[in-house]
Design an enzyme around this catalytic site. Structure first.
Site, PDB file in Angstrom:
ATOM      1  CG  HIS A   1      33.548  46.494  46.253  1.00  0.00           C
ATOM      2  ND1 HIS A   1      33.120  45.233  45.885  1.00  0.00           N
ATOM      3  CD2 HIS A   1      33.079  47.338  45.304  1.00  0.00           C
ATOM      4  CE1 HIS A   1      32.426  45.319  44.756  1.00  0.00           C
ATOM      5  NE2 HIS A   1      32.397  46.581  44.388  1.00  0.00           N
TER       6      HIS A   1
ATOM      7  CB  CYS B   1      31.174  39.679  49.317  1.00  0.00           C
ATOM      8  SG  CYS B   1      32.607  40.659  48.870  1.00  0.00           S
TER       9      CYS B   1
ATOM     10  CD  GLU C   1      30.550  48.474  42.041  1.00  0.00           C
ATOM     11  OE1 GLU C   1      30.717  47.287  42.372  1.00  0.00           O
ATOM     12  OE2 GLU C   1      30.249  48.815  40.877  1.00  0.00           O
TER      13      GLU C   1
END
Length: 448
Positions: free
Chosen positions: A250, A371, A174
């Protein structure tokens, strides 16, 4: 050695919508099918870029993906012209059209993992595009991501690019959302911190029970090998499976690091004391003084951290040596989180200031300030070698706002994704954007 951290923020794409595609992401799922405002979303992101640039931080922009992705739909059996592909997908498999129309590439923390030249064996900055294997709508991003990054960082003397890891669950990657770096100064050799949710091949590591662990230990190790990192400059840690099951999909939803500081929740990791001790030891051997700021669960519960995105913040080093925490508006709206931040900045610690941004359009899809940015530490000569078209300036900001005004809709629902005109609008906009950012041809529709 003079070096800078540059934040490359993702420009929100014209198909920004609330498809509810991300299982394990509480905000994404809870806002599924809401009507979005792509124009507002893009402007909110640009406003953050401009504000940080004006505060003296180095800021860049990363172009969005071309959506709807008709090539992905064709690979799933839809045929005919692009317009026919979209109409047929809308009629027969709307969830697939929604997935292939996602603007999720705005969250560039997932674009790649980046290792600065001070850490790597060959003295170049290394990029590995993330395969994002866990979610179909994101797994189709990495080919374009690789082309965009190569167009931005295109001097082979300074930059090395690696293809995404094998697209299988054992190497689920990720990107920088599960990676941070500690250092005394950005130009010094540092310690790269890889956080994983499970191991693919070692059953001794526990795994979450409710939501998937998207990052594997094996993916972290592979990226470290590709980048030529030494064991002395790497720490691997497992994220607490219990917090993954509470919506911490995450690690950047439960911790953030910068310089010599790790800001984390008490429940973020397994074997926390061991992890912090290893970070302290390895950073110390590289001339740094590691410091952890732990947020106690009795002051901020994991649920509050997820709702407010307290840790999905940007931790930035100011010229005076103190740090600034960039948080979303949702932190101010949560009394427990806001009280904690007031206490934090009043203490004699490194985090002295909090700056709040309205990022509601992104937040409703589960993406906060962290993000939206990919951090790249660059020496002066490396920064000079970056494609200048992607470095934010007052002029570029004005140009991009005008571009958004020309091309973006102010309302987008799921039914609008079936409109073939949207495809034309998006391609027209992105074709112009590649000229503005001087990227060349990076999209499939430009290469066909």
């Amino acid at each position: 050695m003079n070096a800078h951290e540059v934040n490359f923020d993702g420009l929100v794409g014209p198909t920004h919508n609330y498809g509810g595609l991300s299982y394990g992401n509480v905000a994404s799922q809870s806002n599924s099918q809401a009507v979005s405002n792509p124009k507002e979303a893009a402007k909110q992101g640009l406003a953050k870029m401009k504000a940080l640039m004006e505060m003296g931080f180095k800021q860049g922009v990363l172009a969005p993906q071309a959506r709807p992705d008709t090539a992905a739909l064709r690979s799933l059996g839809f045929s005919g012209s692009d317009e026919e592909v979209i109409r047929r997908a809308a009629k027969e498999a709307m969830p697939l059209l929604a997935a292939c129309s996602s603007a999720s590439s705005m969250w560039t923390a997932n674009a790649a993992t980046v290792s600065p030249s001070a850490d790597t064996a060959d003295g170049r900055v290394h990029f590995t595009a993330a395969n994002l294997n866990c979610k179909f709508h994101r797994s189709i991003e990495h080919p374009t991501t690789s082309r965009v990054l190569a167009a931005m960082f295109n001097d082979e003397r300074y930059f090395a690019h690696h293809a995404a890891l094998p697209a299988v669950s054992q190497f689920g990657d990720e990107g920088a959302a599960n990676h941070t770096r500690f250092c005394k100064d950005y130009g010094d050799a540092g310690v790269e911190f890889f956080v994983f949710g499970r191991s693919a091949f070692d059953s001794r590591f526990p795994a979450p029970q409710r939501y998937p662990a998207r990052q594997t230990l094996e993916a972290c190790q592979a990226v470290a090998r590709l980048h030529g990192l030494s064991e002395a400059g790497v720490v691997y840690a497992q994220q607490n499976p219990a917090v993954i099951d509470q919506g911490v999909f995450h690690n950047d939803v439960i911790s953030v690091g910068n310089g010599e500081v790790l800001f984390h929740h008490e429940d973020a990791f397994l074997d926390t004391e061991k992890v912090l001790a290893e970070l302290h030891d390895k950073l110390g051997r590289r001339g740094g003084r590691f410091r952890a700021i732990c947020v106690p669960r009795d002051q901020v519960a994991v649920e509050d951290a997820v709702k407010s995105y307290l840790f999905n913040s940007q931790l930035l080093s100011k010229a005076d040596g103190s740090m600034l925490l960039v948080v979303p508006e949702e932190c101010r709206n949560n009394p427990r989180v806001w009280n904690y931040l007031d206490q934090l900045t009043g203490d004699d610690g490194p985090i002295r200031e909090v700056k709040v941004f309205d990022l509601k359009q992104s937040m409703q899809n589960g993406g906060g300030p962290a993000c939206l940015r990919l951090r790249v530490a660059l020496q002066e000569r490396e920064l000079a070698a970056v494609n200048p078209g992607v470095i934010m300036s007052a002029g570029l900001y004005d140009t991009l706002v005008a571009w958004v005004d020309r091309h973006y809709r102010d309302r987008l629902s799921e039914t609008d994704l079936a409109d073939p005109q949207l495809l034309l609008e998006c391609r027209t906009a992105l074709d112009e954007l590649t000229q503005i950012l001087k990227l060349g041809s990076v999209y499939s529709f430009q290469l066909d």
